[in-house]
Design an enzyme around this catalytic site. Sequence first.
Site, PDB file in Angstrom:
ATOM      1  N   SER A 124       0.811  -1.157  -0.018  1.00 31.76           N
ATOM      2  CA  SER A 124       0.016  -0.046   0.095  1.00 31.76           C
ATOM      3  C   SER A 124       0.936   1.309  -0.208  1.00 31.76           C
ATOM      4  O   SER A 124       1.776   1.155   0.425  1.00 31.76           O
ATOM      5  CB  SER A 124      -0.930   0.065   1.189  1.00 31.76           C
ATOM      6  OG  SER A 124      -1.593   1.226   1.515  1.00 31.76           O
ATOM      7  N   TYR A 148      -2.102  -0.925  10.755  1.00 33.90           N
ATOM      8  CA  TYR A 148      -2.177  -1.364   9.673  1.00 33.90           C
ATOM      9  C   TYR A 148      -1.064  -1.236   8.626  1.00 33.90           C
ATOM     10  O   TYR A 148      -0.738  -2.063   7.979  1.00 33.90           O
ATOM     11  CB  TYR A 148      -3.561  -0.985   8.883  1.00 33.90           C
ATOM     12  CG  TYR A 148      -3.746  -1.231   7.494  1.00 33.90           C
ATOM     13  CD1 TYR A 148      -3.844  -2.497   6.945  1.00 33.90           C
ATOM     14  CD2 TYR A 148      -3.389  -0.198   6.662  1.00 33.90           C
ATOM     15  CE1 TYR A 148      -3.907  -2.829   5.581  1.00 33.90           C
ATOM     16  CE2 TYR A 148      -3.467  -0.515   5.332  1.00 33.90           C
ATOM     17  CZ  TYR A 148      -3.865  -1.626   4.946  1.00 33.90           C
ATOM     18  OH  TYR A 148      -3.777  -1.731   3.539  1.00 33.90           O
ATOM     19  N   LYS A 152       1.864  -4.030   6.528  1.00 35.17           N
ATOM     20  CA  LYS A 152       2.657  -3.786   5.296  1.00 35.17           C
ATOM     21  C   LYS A 152       3.784  -3.532   5.137  1.00 35.17           C
ATOM     22  O   LYS A 152       4.701  -4.453   4.590  1.00 35.17           O
ATOM     23  CB  LYS A 152       1.639  -2.685   4.506  1.00 35.17           C
ATOM     24  CG  LYS A 152       0.032  -3.150   4.481  1.00 35.17           C
ATOM     25  CD  LYS A 152      -0.011  -4.136   3.506  1.00 35.17           C
ATOM     26  CE  LYS A 152      -1.671  -4.448   3.445  1.00 35.17           C
ATOM     27  NZ  LYS A 152      -1.888  -5.729   2.779  1.00 35.17           N
TER      28      LYS A 152
HETATM   29  P1  NAD Z   1     -11.224  -6.687   1.472  1.00 31.46           P
HETATM   30  O1  NAD Z   1     -11.211  -6.791   2.854  1.00 31.46           O
HETATM   31  O2  NAD Z   1     -12.078  -6.506   0.286  1.00 31.46           O
HETATM   32  O3  NAD Z   1     -10.492  -8.045   0.986  1.00 31.46           O
HETATM   33  C1  NAD Z   1      -9.689  -8.947   1.709  1.00 31.46           C
HETATM   34  C2  NAD Z   1     -10.225 -10.059   1.598  1.00 31.46           C
HETATM   35  O4  NAD Z   1      -9.083 -11.195   2.630  1.00 31.46           O
HETATM   36  C3  NAD Z   1     -11.538 -10.484   2.423  1.00 31.46           C
HETATM   37  O5  NAD Z   1     -12.481 -11.221   1.333  1.00 31.46           O
HETATM   38  C4  NAD Z   1     -11.422 -11.112   3.724  1.00 31.46           C
HETATM   39  O6  NAD Z   1     -12.568 -11.940   3.940  1.00 31.46           O
HETATM   40  C5  NAD Z   1      -9.975 -12.000   3.428  1.00 31.46           C
HETATM   41  N1  NAD Z   1      -9.116 -11.991   4.515  1.00 31.46           N
HETATM   42  C6  NAD Z   1      -8.761 -11.410   5.316  1.00 31.46           C
HETATM   43  N2  NAD Z   1      -8.010 -11.991   6.339  1.00 31.46           N
HETATM   44  C7  NAD Z   1      -7.912 -13.210   6.020  1.00 31.46           C
HETATM   45  C8  NAD Z   1      -7.675 -14.588   6.594  1.00 31.46           C
HETATM   46  N3  NAD Z   1      -6.786 -14.639   7.560  1.00 31.46           N
HETATM   47  N4  NAD Z   1      -7.792 -15.690   5.750  1.00 31.46           N
HETATM   48  C9  NAD Z   1      -8.361 -15.701   4.641  1.00 31.46           C
HETATM   49  N5  NAD Z   1      -8.854 -14.523   4.128  1.00 31.46           N
HETATM   50  C10 NAD Z   1      -8.717 -13.318   4.742  1.00 31.46           C
HETATM   51  O7  NAD Z   1      -9.905  -5.866   0.958  1.00 31.46           O
HETATM   52  P2  NAD Z   1      -9.494  -5.107  -0.627  1.00 31.46           P
HETATM   53  O8  NAD Z   1      -9.681  -3.811  -0.633  1.00 31.46           O
HETATM   54  O9  NAD Z   1      -9.772  -6.174  -1.642  1.00 31.46           O
HETATM   55  O10 NAD Z   1      -7.817  -5.168  -0.109  1.00 31.46           O
HETATM   56  C11 NAD Z   1      -7.096  -6.424  -0.743  1.00 31.46           C
HETATM   57  C12 NAD Z   1      -5.651  -6.142  -0.354  1.00 31.46           C
HETATM   58  O11 NAD Z   1      -5.322  -5.099  -0.766  1.00 31.46           O
HETATM   59  C13 NAD Z   1      -5.617  -5.990   1.342  1.00 31.46           C
HETATM   60  O12 NAD Z   1      -4.367  -6.588   1.708  1.00 31.46           O
HETATM   61  C14 NAD Z   1      -5.317  -4.654   1.590  1.00 31.46           C
HETATM   62  O13 NAD Z   1      -4.514  -4.420   2.629  1.00 31.46           O
HETATM   63  C15 NAD Z   1      -4.680  -4.093   0.292  1.00 31.46           C
HETATM   64  N6  NAD Z   1      -4.881  -2.782  -0.086  1.00 31.46           N
HETATM   65  C16 NAD Z   1      -5.969  -2.373  -0.179  1.00 31.46           C
HETATM   66  C17 NAD Z   1      -6.221  -1.004  -0.452  1.00 31.46           C
HETATM   67  C18 NAD Z   1      -7.614  -0.425  -0.632  1.00 31.46           C
HETATM   68  O14 NAD Z   1      -7.946   1.035  -0.726  1.00 31.46           O
HETATM   69  N7  NAD Z   1      -8.942  -1.307  -0.856  1.00 31.46           N
HETATM   70  C19 NAD Z   1      -5.064  -0.021  -0.817  1.00 31.46           C
HETATM   71  C20 NAD Z   1      -3.872  -0.688  -0.433  1.00 31.46           C
HETATM   72  C21 NAD Z   1      -3.906  -2.107  -0.261  1.00 31.46           C
HETATM   73  C1  WQD Z   2      -9.364   9.513   1.045  1.00 32.97           C
HETATM   74  C2  WQD Z   2      -9.407  11.299   1.374  1.00 32.97           C
HETATM   75  C3  WQD Z   2      -9.924  11.593   3.502  1.00 32.97           C
HETATM   76  C4  WQD Z   2     -13.666   9.653   3.825  1.00 32.97           C
HETATM   77  C5  WQD Z   2      -7.010   4.616   3.030  1.00 32.97           C
HETATM   78  C6  WQD Z   2      -5.701   4.006   3.810  1.00 32.97           C
HETATM   79  C7  WQD Z   2      -4.796   3.599   3.092  1.00 32.97           C
HETATM   80  C8  WQD Z   2      -5.267   2.861   1.909  1.00 32.97           C
HETATM   81  C9  WQD Z   2      -6.351   3.268   1.069  1.00 32.97           C
HETATM   82  C10 WQD Z   2      -5.046   0.420   2.425  1.00 32.97           C
HETATM   83  C11 WQD Z   2      -8.801  12.012   2.426  1.00 32.97           C
HETATM   84  C12 WQD Z   2     -11.120  12.211   2.937  1.00 32.97           C
HETATM   85  C13 WQD Z   2     -12.491  10.297   3.429  1.00 32.97           C
HETATM   86  C14 WQD Z   2     -14.791  10.537   4.204  1.00 32.97           C
HETATM   87  C15 WQD Z   2     -13.544  12.523   3.590  1.00 32.97           C
HETATM   88  N1  WQD Z   2      -5.836   1.495   2.342  1.00 32.97           N
HETATM   89  N2  WQD Z   2     -12.256  11.613   3.262  1.00 32.97           N
HETATM   90  N3  WQD Z   2     -14.499  11.872   3.988  1.00 32.97           N
HETATM   91  O1  WQD Z   2      -7.060   7.839   3.761  1.00 32.97           O
HETATM   92  O2  WQD Z   2      -6.136   8.097   1.329  1.00 32.97           O
HETATM   93  O3  WQD Z   2      -6.252   5.770   2.617  1.00 32.97           O
HETATM   94  O4  WQD Z   2      -7.464   3.846   1.992  1.00 32.97           O
HETATM   95  O5  WQD Z   2      -3.931   0.148   2.272  1.00 32.97           O
HETATM   96  O6  WQD Z   2      -3.792   2.759   3.768  1.00 32.97           O
HETATM   97  O7  WQD Z   2      -5.450   4.749   4.889  1.00 32.97           O
HETATM   98  O8  WQD Z   2      -8.358   7.098   1.776  1.00 32.97           O
HETATM   99  O9  WQD Z   2     -10.834   7.118   0.963  1.00 32.97           O
HETATM  100  O10 WQD Z   2     -10.100   7.132   3.623  1.00 32.97           O
HETATM  101  O11 WQD Z   2      -9.570   9.167   2.102  1.00 32.97           O
HETATM  102  O12 WQD Z   2     -13.159  13.628   3.482  1.00 32.97           O
HETATM  103  O13 WQD Z   2     -15.998  10.148   4.677  1.00 32.97           O
HETATM  104  O14 WQD Z   2     -10.809  11.552   1.554  1.00 32.97           O
HETATM  105  O15 WQD Z   2      -9.818  12.630   4.572  1.00 32.97           O
HETATM  106  O16 WQD Z   2      -8.450  13.100   2.309  1.00 32.97           O
HETATM  107  P1  WQD Z   2      -6.871   7.415   2.319  1.00 32.97           P
HETATM  108  P2  WQD Z   2      -9.588   7.602   2.228  1.00 32.97           P
END
Ligand code: NAD
Ligand code: WQD
Length: 340
Positions: A124, A148, A152
């Site tokens: 991330s 969190y 990562k």
């Molecule tokens: P999500 O929660 O929709 O998907 C993650 C899946 O992993 C879920 O279906 C959950 O049930 C499963 N899971 C969690 N722990 C588990 C375990 N111990 N065993 C088996 N399954 C498990 O999230 P997402 O948005 O699809 O994210 C996928 C990956 O990408 C995650 O690792 C997340 O940290 C990373 N990521 C997401 C974002 C984002 O903004 N969505 C940004 C950066 C990184």
């Molecule tokens: C985006 C912008 C908020 C909600 C998060 C995690 C990051 C990654 C992606 C997993 C910011 C603003 C948000 C709301 C708002 N996930 N906001 N009102 O914070 O960039 O990243 O998700 O790895 O680790 O921290 O994403 O969508 O929460 O926020 O004004 O109700 O929207 O302040 O500026 P963020 P976000």
Amino acid sequence: MTILVTGGAGYIGSHAAVELLKSGYNIVIMDNLSNSNFESINRIRELTSKEFPFYKCDLLDRDELVTIFKNHDIEAVLHFAGLKAVGESVEIPLKYYHNNITGTINLCEIMAKHDVKKLVFSSSATVYGNPDRVPIDESFPVSATNPYGRTKLMVEEILRDLQVSDPTWKIALLRYFNPIGAHKSGRIGENPNGIPNNLMPYITQVAIGKREKLSVFGNDYETHDGTGVRDFIHVIDLVKGHLKALQYLDSNEGVETFNLGTGTGYSVLDLINTFSLVNKKEIPYQFMERRPGDISICYANPTKADKVLGWRAEKDLKEMCKDSWKWQTDNPNGYDKTTY
Ligand code: NAD
Ligand code: WQD
């Protein structure tokens, strides 16, 4: 040869599964459904007209994991499974460390035992902490501001150590910026539990009338309109980057890190206004205090992925807004609860 998709019932993993199947890969999905719904598995099958095995299984359950590797000829793993709620990780850090770190260690140990050493890990942009400047490239210093983010960072380090100990590992660390959007069909998308933490699902829930108004966290940042700036990337572009990374790993040993972002930053107000414009929906909002832990501006320099993987994001903010809205309107309550 088969690709194991951990967390394949989740938001990004389900889109990756569709893309893999469409590209001719065989897949196996494992997911404990802790943050997802079995209905997404049905929808992946429906969208692709393809069958694949699904294991409701936890990364912390080593015996079950071994069964998957014994039953299938796994060639590589796309590792999406993990917990991702920043606020919850502050409240229950040990749950996050155990799930995300122990889970990944289990996976890698069992992969190694079965001589599977190709791994694409979901990292991330949060690992850049509060960057000094933008755009952010892969050589920027890393840090984390919450448990969190630390999971990562730690997993990235663990995977580097693993590769040093056994250079036959091939590992891609993909640092995602802010994924939004959904599959064009409106059949799969992001399905948050309870009150959404992230901006786009909150906007779509306001637009459909499930929530009264959006709180915009801070309008005094040093940005063009005072609201936070992020690199929003369409989930389909994002998952295409994973297929490119898989191809890259076919012929490259080592650990390589890639930013997956568009390279363009848009503010919270830009996103609200674009959403309103393309979907003809007003989004009532009010300015609130900054959210603790938020940074001002975050967007990628994605040139490494372009040069090395031949990948770049193609979809613009309008398409992201349209596709997120179609998913929300076609599924006002997300996936209907189907029991597994
Ligand atoms: P999500 O929660 O929709 O998907 C993650 C899946 O992993 C879920 O279906 C959950 O049930 C499963 N899971 C969690 N722990 C588990 C375990 N111990 N065993 C088996 N399954 C498990 O999230 P997402 O948005 O699809 O994210 C996928 C990956 O990408 C995650 O690792 C997340 O940290 C990373 N990521 C997401 C974002 C984002 O903004 N969505 C940004 C950066 C990184
Ligand atoms: C985006 C912008 C908020 C909600 C998060 C995690 C990051 C990654 C992606 C997993 C910011 C603003 C948000 C709301 C708002 N996930 N906001 N009102 O914070 O960039 O990243 O998700 O790895 O680790 O921290 O994403 O969508 O929460 O926020 O004004 O109700 O929207 O302040 O500026 P963020 P976000």
